[in-house]
Design an enzyme around this catalytic site. Sequence first.
Site, PDB file in Angstrom:
ATOM      1  N   GLU A 197       0.853  -1.195   0.000  1.00 28.42           N
ATOM      2  CA  GLU A 197       0.000   0.000   0.000  1.00 28.42           C
ATOM      3  C   GLU A 197       0.882   1.236   0.000  1.00 28.42           C
ATOM      4  O   GLU A 197       1.805   1.350   0.822  1.00 28.42           O
ATOM      5  CB  GLU A 197      -0.926  -0.025   1.228  1.00 28.42           C
ATOM      6  CG  GLU A 197      -1.823   1.186   1.305  1.00 28.42           C
ATOM      7  CD  GLU A 197      -3.051   0.957   2.183  1.00 28.42           C
ATOM      8  OE1 GLU A 197      -3.483  -0.195   2.355  1.00 28.42           O
ATOM      9  OE2 GLU A 197      -3.590   1.966   2.698  1.00 28.42           O
ATOM     10  N   ARG A 198       0.586   2.123  -0.933  1.00 29.71           N
ATOM     11  CA  ARG A 198       1.396   3.337  -1.090  1.00 29.71           C
ATOM     12  C   ARG A 198       2.866   3.003  -1.285  1.00 29.71           C
ATOM     13  O   ARG A 198       3.754   3.719  -0.793  1.00 29.71           O
ATOM     14  CB  ARG A 198       1.220   4.274   0.107  1.00 29.71           C
ATOM     15  CG  ARG A 198      -0.221   4.585   0.471  1.00 29.71           C
ATOM     16  CD  ARG A 198      -0.971   5.246  -0.645  1.00 29.71           C
ATOM     17  NE  ARG A 198      -2.364   5.522  -0.290  1.00 29.71           N
ATOM     18  CZ  ARG A 198      -3.271   5.954  -1.147  1.00 29.71           C
ATOM     19  NH1 ARG A 198      -2.966   6.124  -2.427  1.00 29.71           N
ATOM     20  NH2 ARG A 198      -4.507   6.178  -0.769  1.00 29.71           N
ATOM     21  N   LYS A 242      -4.272  -0.159  13.781  1.00 25.96           N
ATOM     22  CA  LYS A 242      -5.059   0.937  13.207  1.00 25.96           C
ATOM     23  C   LYS A 242      -6.511   0.581  13.481  1.00 25.96           C
ATOM     24  O   LYS A 242      -7.055  -0.324  12.850  1.00 25.96           O
ATOM     25  CB  LYS A 242      -4.790   1.046  11.708  1.00 25.96           C
ATOM     26  CG  LYS A 242      -5.633   2.086  10.971  1.00 25.96           C
ATOM     27  CD  LYS A 242      -5.259   2.140   9.476  1.00 25.96           C
ATOM     28  CE  LYS A 242      -6.103   3.161   8.730  1.00 25.96           C
ATOM     29  NZ  LYS A 242      -5.707   3.262   7.297  1.00 25.96           N
ATOM     30  N   GLU A 275     -10.713   4.723   8.942  1.00 27.93           N
ATOM     31  CA  GLU A 275     -10.863   4.412   7.514  1.00 27.93           C
ATOM     32  C   GLU A 275     -11.419   3.017   7.292  1.00 27.93           C
ATOM     33  O   GLU A 275     -10.953   2.264   6.434  1.00 27.93           O
ATOM     34  CB  GLU A 275      -9.518   4.590   6.790  1.00 27.93           C
ATOM     35  CG  GLU A 275      -9.008   6.024   6.852  1.00 27.93           C
ATOM     36  CD  GLU A 275      -7.696   6.267   6.126  1.00 27.93           C
ATOM     37  OE1 GLU A 275      -6.931   5.310   5.956  1.00 27.93           O
ATOM     38  OE2 GLU A 275      -7.449   7.419   5.740  1.00 27.93           O
ATOM     39  N   ARG A 333      -2.395   3.514  16.793  1.00 29.76           N
ATOM     40  CA  ARG A 333      -2.353   4.726  15.961  1.00 29.76           C
ATOM     41  C   ARG A 333      -3.462   5.717  16.341  1.00 29.76           C
ATOM     42  O   ARG A 333      -4.613   5.331  16.546  1.00 29.76           O
ATOM     43  CB  ARG A 333      -2.467   4.369  14.485  1.00 29.76           C
ATOM     44  CG  ARG A 333      -1.269   3.573  13.999  1.00 29.76           C
ATOM     45  CD  ARG A 333      -1.419   3.239  12.536  1.00 29.76           C
ATOM     46  NE  ARG A 333      -0.788   4.220  11.674  1.00 29.76           N
ATOM     47  CZ  ARG A 333      -1.299   4.647  10.528  1.00 29.76           C
ATOM     48  NH1 ARG A 333      -2.474   4.226  10.121  1.00 29.76           N
ATOM     49  NH2 ARG A 333      -0.653   5.519   9.786  1.00 29.76           N
ATOM     50  N   LYS A 391       0.691  10.759  13.923  1.00 28.14           N
ATOM     51  CA  LYS A 391       1.273  11.316  12.695  1.00 28.14           C
ATOM     52  C   LYS A 391       1.819  12.703  12.986  1.00 28.14           C
ATOM     53  O   LYS A 391       1.233  13.454  13.760  1.00 28.14           O
ATOM     54  CB  LYS A 391       0.216  11.392  11.593  1.00 28.14           C
ATOM     55  CG  LYS A 391      -0.159  10.030  11.029  1.00 28.14           C
ATOM     56  CD  LYS A 391      -0.988  10.137   9.753  1.00 28.14           C
ATOM     57  CE  LYS A 391      -1.286   8.721   9.237  1.00 28.14           C
ATOM     58  NZ  LYS A 391      -1.941   8.710   7.924  1.00 28.14           N
ATOM     59  N   ASP A 419      -2.393  14.305   7.143  1.00 23.27           N
ATOM     60  CA  ASP A 419      -1.953  13.013   6.620  1.00 23.27           C
ATOM     61  C   ASP A 419      -0.703  13.166   5.769  1.00 23.27           C
ATOM     62  O   ASP A 419      -0.775  12.970   4.560  1.00 23.27           O
ATOM     63  CB  ASP A 419      -3.084  12.382   5.813  1.00 23.27           C
ATOM     64  CG  ASP A 419      -2.780  10.949   5.408  1.00 23.27           C
ATOM     65  OD1 ASP A 419      -1.905  10.333   6.040  1.00 23.27           O
ATOM     66  OD2 ASP A 419      -3.414  10.452   4.460  1.00 23.27           O
ATOM     67  N   GLU A 478       5.027   9.666  14.126  1.00 22.53           N
ATOM     68  CA  GLU A 478       5.041   8.840  12.919  1.00 22.53           C
ATOM     69  C   GLU A 478       5.317   9.720  11.709  1.00 22.53           C
ATOM     70  O   GLU A 478       4.629  10.716  11.491  1.00 22.53           O
ATOM     71  CB  GLU A 478       3.674   8.134  12.766  1.00 22.53           C
ATOM     72  CG  GLU A 478       3.587   7.217  11.554  1.00 22.53           C
ATOM     73  CD  GLU A 478       2.225   6.516  11.426  1.00 22.53           C
ATOM     74  OE1 GLU A 478       1.386   6.658  12.338  1.00 22.53           O
ATOM     75  OE2 GLU A 478       2.007   5.855  10.403  1.00 22.53           O
ATOM     76  N   GLU A 515       4.094   9.100  -0.475  1.00 21.16           N
ATOM     77  CA  GLU A 515       2.705   9.104  -0.943  1.00 21.16           C
ATOM     78  C   GLU A 515       2.288  10.471  -1.493  1.00 21.16           C
ATOM     79  O   GLU A 515       1.704  10.561  -2.569  1.00 21.16           O
ATOM     80  CB  GLU A 515       1.779   8.704   0.211  1.00 21.16           C
ATOM     81  CG  GLU A 515       0.308   8.770  -0.161  1.00 21.16           C
ATOM     82  CD  GLU A 515      -0.599   8.320   0.979  1.00 21.16           C
ATOM     83  OE1 GLU A 515      -0.081   7.939   2.049  1.00 21.16           O
ATOM     84  OE2 GLU A 515      -1.836   8.339   0.794  1.00 21.16           O
ATOM     85  N   GLU A 571       7.439  21.517  -2.429  1.00 23.54           N
ATOM     86  CA  GLU A 571       6.392  22.370  -1.848  1.00 23.54           C
ATOM     87  C   GLU A 571       6.067  23.538  -2.788  1.00 23.54           C
ATOM     88  O   GLU A 571       4.892  23.900  -2.947  1.00 23.54           O
ATOM     89  CB  GLU A 571       6.886  22.913  -0.497  1.00 23.54           C
ATOM     90  CG  GLU A 571       5.877  23.793   0.226  1.00 23.54           C
ATOM     91  CD  GLU A 571       6.454  24.366   1.527  1.00 23.54           C
ATOM     92  OE1 GLU A 571       7.689  24.583   1.585  1.00 23.54           O
ATOM     93  OE2 GLU A 571       5.683  24.580   2.464  1.00 23.54           O
TER      94      GLU A 571
END
Lengths: 730, 730
Positions: free
Chosen positions: B199-200, B321, B325, B358, B399, B404, B426, B432, B560
Site C-alpha cells: 500500500e502506497r 489501526k 478508515e 495509531r 502522525k 496526513d 510517525e 505518498e 512544496e
Amino acid sequence: MTADGSGTGRVGADPTSAHPAWLPPEAFRAIGSGRTLVCGDGMLVATVRDEVARACARYGGTVGHLPGGAAGPERTGDSDSDGNSDSDSDGRYDLVFALGTTGLLPAGAALAAEVGRGLGPDRGGLGPEGFALARRDGVTAVLADQPAGLLYGLFHVVRLGPAAFGADRPVERHRPAMRLRLVSHWDNVDVHPVMGQVERGYAGGSIFWCDGAPRRDPDRVRDYARLLAACGMNAMTVNNVNVYGTATRLLTDRLDDVAAIADLVRPYGIRVHLSVNFAAPVTLGELPTADPLDGDVRAWWTRAAGRLYETIPDFGGFMVKADSEGQPGPYRYGRTHADGANMLADALAPYGGVVHWRAFVYNHRQDWRDRSTDRARAAYDHFTPLDGRFRDNVIVQVKHGPMDFQTREPVSPVLAAMPGTRLAVEVQATQEYTGQQRHVCYLGPCWSEVLRFAPWGPGRPTVASVAAGTAGDDGGVAASGGGGLVVVSNVGDDHYWTGHPLAQANLYAVGRLAWAPDLDPLAVLDEWIDLTFTPSATADPDLLRGTLHALLDDSWRGYERYTAPLGVGFMVAPGHHYGPDVDGYEYSRWGTYHFADRDGVGVDRTRATGTGFTGQYPQPWADRYESLETCPDELLLFFHHVPYQHVLHSGSTVIQHIYDTHFAGVEQVAEMVRRWERIGPAGLLDPALHARVTDRLAEQLRCAEEWRDKVNTYFLRKSGVPDAHGRRIH
Amino acid sequence: MTADGSGTGRVGADPTSAHPAWLPPEAFRAIGSGRTLVCGDGMLVATVRDEVARACARYGGTVGHLPGGAAGPERTGDSDSDGNSDSDSDGRYDLVFALGTTGLLPAGAALAAEVGRGLGPDRGGLGPEGFALARRDGVTAVLADQPAGLLYGLFHVVRLGPAAFGADRPVERHRPAMRLRLVSHWDNVDVHPVMGQVERGYAGGSIFWCDGAPRRDPDRVRDYARLLAACGMNAMTVNNVNVYGTATRLLTDRLDDVAAIADLVRPYGIRVHLSVNFAAPVTLGELPTADPLDGDVRAWWTRAAGRLYETIPDFGGFMVKADSEGQPGPYRYGRTHADGANMLADALAPYGGVVHWRAFVYNHRQDWRDRSTDRARAAYDHFTPLDGRFRDNVIVQVKHGPMDFQTREPVSPVLAAMPGTRLAVEVQATQEYTGQQRHVCYLGPCWSEVLRFAPWGPGRPTVASVAAGTAGDDGGVAASGGGGLVVVSNVGDDHYWTGHPLAQANLYAVGRLAWAPDLDPLAVLDEWIDLTFTPSATADPDLLRGTLHALLDDSWRGYERYTAPLGVGFMVAPGHHYGPDVDGYEYSRWGTYHFADRDGVGVDRTRATGTGFTGQYPQPWADRYESLETCPDELLLFFHHVPYQHVLHSGSTVIQHIYDTHFAGVEQVAEMVRRWERIGPAGLLDPALHARVTDRLAEQLRCAEEWRDKVNTYFLRKSGVPDAHGRRIH
C-alpha cells in the site's frame, strides 16, 4: 417447443428466474384465449406457432398450423398443434398468420386472403421484416412475405392485446424504418481489472460470459432474444468493442462459444455480430503486422471469415473500435480507416456480412492547455474526408453526439456529412453518464430528439432517415443504404435485467424507435407499461400508469436539471463517471472541458472566435449554433463561453438558471419519491420490484442533492453571484 | 558467516542483486584494511565480528576475537577469525570492540580499558544500545555495555571511514535519543485489488510477501536488516496497518512466516512487530465479538500472545489501526481506544511487548457541506481525553501533522497534549504525497523541523524529547517513557530498494534522526553520500557531492513550491495521490478542503471565526497560529482563509506568491535536470543508476510543469488577478 412454458415462459413469481420484462404470460392473454392459425414454414414461423401455443396452453385457446404456408402444395389441417386443436374444427379463426401468397388459405382465413390481395402486386413492399395487419368479420389477419415479418407481426398483436380482437381495423402495413437494429454488448469475456465483466455495466454480470468462459445459461439468452425481437431489434454483438484477452479468440479457437449463442437467438430473428481486435493477426501471434494492405493480413481475415460462416452461416459481421482510446487500428500502419474497414469488409462480403466501424476516434491524450484542439471536431475531421471510399458493406457507426453520450449534446455533424457512406447512429442504453441505472432516466425523449433532428433544417431529411438510408430521396443527400441504429446494451444478469426495473423501458424504447423513429416516446412508454405491468383486477391501473409516467416522462430532463448545465457536459467523477465532480475532467487529457472561470463558463466552438466546430454543420445549424441569438438555450454552453450574467432566451441569467434548475431537479426527484411511496401499499406491483425501485430512488435523491450542492457551490464560489431566491448554497 | 561476501555482500555491478545502498564494500575499506579485535559474546557481537571479517577478506586486514568479552573467564586468542589472523600476533590493534568491563583486555587494547575506566562507575550511562568511542596512540576503541551497542559502534566507525583511524579522538558517548525506532511496512500479504502488494508502495513488490505467501528471499531481508541497523533503526512491522485476508492469520496459523523474518533480522538488532486486526477474534471465526472488555476476547489475545512469544521470544509487539478508515476497533463495542489498547497491552505485558496504537482516527465520511467538522481536530479530540489511561506498554502513535503526511503541515497538537502517555511520532518515508519516488524529495529537513519543533515555545521541550520520553524533565510535561519514532517504509523489491535511487537518502536519514534528532539533515546527507557513492580515483568527488546536494538539499521545499501552496495541502489526484487535482478532494468525504472561491483561499481554523483548531495548541502557538500577524507564511492557508491580495510577511500577495513559487519550483527542477545531465559523462556513477535518475527527473519535470500550470490556471481563473510578471498562465 416447450408447451409447459419452461425456459422462455418463466414468470416473475419464481425468485430464481429472470423478470419477464415486457413479455409476462399475461401479455399473451388475448392471443392465448382465441383460435389462431399459423400458415407457413421455417424456423421463425415455428417460433410464432410455439409462442401462440404456449399462450393457448395457459389461457385455453387453440392454434392450428398449415405447413408450407398458403403458398405450400398441401392443404392439411393443423397436424401438430399443441393447443386444443379440436376446437377449431369449424374452420373459424380469430387470428391468422400467413406467409407468402394467400390463395390457398382455408375458408376461415378469408380475410387474410383478402388482405393479401389488397396489398396488390407489389409484394416486395413488406420487405424482409414487414407485415400487414387487418381485422374484419371477427378475424385478425397478419401477413408477411418473409418469416421474420410474421414474428414481428405476432409481437405487434401482443402489443395490441385485446384491441387486436375488437373493432375492425383497415389494412396497416408495418415495416422497420431501419434494416439493421443492433444491440452492442460491452460484455467482456475475461473480467477486466477495472471495468469488470461488463464495461459500463450496471446490471450485474454478463448474460453471455463469466470469468473467461461462456456462462451457459441458455434460458437467459433465449429469453433475451425474445425480448429483443418483441421490441424490434434484429442483431447483437456479444462482446465488448474493447477486445482483449480471451475475447480476441472468439474469432478463432473460441468460435464455438459464439456459435452457441447464435443458435439460441436465431429463432427470434437475431443475428450475431462480433467485436474484433484490429490487431488480432498480431495479438494472436500469427503475423508480424496487421497492416490492412498487407496480403498476408488480408488472407488471414479472409480465412477467419470463412471459418466464421462455416460455423455460423447467418453471422452478421464485425464491429471495430480502431485507433480509439488505445485500441489498435490502421493508423499504426499509415493507413486510413477506409483501408482498415474495407479490408474486413472484403473478407465478409462473399457471405453478406457487414462491418460496423466506429467513428469514435479522437485524441485522448490531449493537452488541456492547448485550446485549439476540440474533441467535438474529431470524428468529423477523421472520417468525412473518407466519404465515398468505404465498401457498401461498411457501416460507419457514429455516436449520436460529437462527444460521448452526455445527457445533452448536439447531434453529431458527421451524420450530415457523409452522403456516400452508410451511417449508423449509436445511442447508449446503459446509463454511463445518465445515472447508471440507479437513477430513473427514460431516454426515449432524448433518442427521439436525435432521430427527428433535421440537420438541413425543417422539412428536410432527419437523422433517422440518414440511418435508414432514405435521406437521399430528399435534397442533396446521396442514397446510402443506411446503417441503422446501434444501441449499447443496458442488460446484465440482474433479475430485472437492467438493475433498475424502470430502466427496462429504455431497452424497449430503443427497439421501438429503431423500428419506427416517428413514434412518440411517451406512447412507447404506454406500450411498455401495458405489456409489463398487469395489476390485479382490484387495483387501480390508472394510478400505476400515472405514477410511472410521473416518474419516467420527464426523467431525462430532470436528470439534466440537476447535473451539468446547458449542454456543457462532463462534470462527472473521472473513471467511473457516477456523481458530480465539476472540475473532474477540467485539466485532464480527455478533451472534455467547461472552462469555467470567475467571469463565465462554456466552450467557444464558434467559427468567429472559437474552435470552429459550428462550421461542421450544414445550414441552417452552422449559423444557428454560431449565434448567441439563435443558439438553443439547452446547448448554449456547448457552443459558447458566456458571462454568468448572460440572459437566456428563457429570460433567466446563466447563473440563476444553474441555481434554479439544480434546485428544481432535486425537487423533481423528491416528488418522484413521494409518488412512488404512494403506490407501495396499493397492490399494484410485486413488492420486491417496488422495494428495488424505492431503494434506487433514495440513492437518486441523495445523489441529486449532491449534484445540486456541488454544482451550485462551485459556481457560487466562482461567480460570487448570490441566488436570487436566497436558498442555501454551501 | 559468509566470508566470500555472498548474501549480504552483493555489489551493484551484479544486475540480479540488490543495490548495496549505504553499505557497499567500499564503505568498509578502512576497517577491512586494519587489525581489529572484537571482545564479547552473543549474536550481535558475532555480527560485528563477521562484518569486520568480511571486510578484512576483501581488504587484507585481520580480526581477532576474544570470546566472553573482557569480562569473560577465558583469555584466549582469536580462535575463529576469518581474516588473516596471524598478522595481529604482535598484540597490536587498530580497532578494538569491547563489551562489558575492560579489565581483562589484552595489552593492545589498552586504550579500550582506559576508555572503560574513563566512563566511570556509571556503566548504565551507555544504555542497552549506546557505545563509547575514542582514539589514541593509533588505537580506536569502541566500548558498549550491551551487544547492540557494539553493533551501532561498528556502523559508526564505518561512517567515520578513514577519519576513525586518523587523529586522536577524545572519548565520545553515543546513545540513541529514542529507544524505539521502528520501520512500519504497509506491505500486504495478499495483493490488494486497489493498493497492490504494498500500500502506497513505489518501489516494486514487497521484500517479505508475494501474492499471499512469504517471498522467501532471505538475502534481501538480511541485507535490509543490515541497512536498517547501519542507519540506526531497531524494529519493524512486517505487514500493513490495514490488516485483511491472509495477513490476519500471521497472528495464528501463519505465525511461522513471521518467525522466519524475525530469525533473519535478529542478528542486526531488529525486532519484529506485527500489525493486527482488532477484530481478529471475530474475523478468524473463533468468537462472536471483539469487545475488549469481554473475558473470552481477552483470553483469546492472551493465548495469541503466548503463542507468539513461544515462537518468537524477542517479538516486539502489536501495531493497530483501529476505528480508522473502515478498520474495526473498540468503538463498535462502545469502548474507548484505551480499553482497546490496554487489552492488547495486558496480553503482551508478561513478555515485554508493546502496543503501537495509531491516533490516526477521524471521520472519513465527512459531509463537505458541514464546515463545523475539521479533520485536523480529530486525533486530539479522540485521544487527549484518554491521557493517563493507557498502560505503560501502550504507545500512542501520532502522525507528525494533524492531517496526513502532507508536504507541509503544522506539528500535531496531540504531541503536546498527552503528558501521561507514551507518544511516538510517525513520519512517512514512502512518498505518498511527496512525489512517489518519481520526484526527488529529501525529507530530512521536514522531519528535522518536526523533531526540533518546540510546542511550548523556544527553549522548552521539543517533539523529539516528547518522543524520547525526556520532555518531562523540562517544564510541566510529565515523564512518559517515550514512544520513539515510527517511519512508514519506502522500500520494495526494486533493485535500488526505493525506486528512485536518491530516495534511499530518506530511509537513511530517518534512522539517523531517530537516533540523534539534533543532527543537521544536510550533514546526514553528507554521511549518506560518503557511504553510498565511491567515485573512482580519477573522478572529481566534489562534483558528485555538489550535484547531489544541489538536487537533494532543497528538494522538499522545491516540491512544496510547485504543489499545494502555503500549507493548504491536498490538491492531489484522489485515490492514487500523484499529480495535481486542485478540486480533487474539495467536495469529498475525506475532510481535506481548501475552500478557494473567487475572493480567497484557505481554511479558517481560528478560535475566533473558524473551527477552533488553533486552540488545541499550547501557548505560544495557540496565539501565534491564531493571528494573521504572527502565523508563519508557510502555514497561512492551513490556519486562515484570506483574500488573494493578502500580503504575506514575505511582502508578496498570496496570489502572486502562488504564481511565483510555482514558476520557481519548475525552474528548480529544470536546474536539477541540468545539473544531473552534467555529471553523466563524468564517470562518477554507475551508468544504470544515472540513467534511472535521469528518467525520473524527466518525469519530475513533466509533473512539476503540470502542477504549475494546473494550480496557476486554477487560481487565475478563480481570482482573475493576472501574474505581475506576465508569464504564460493557461
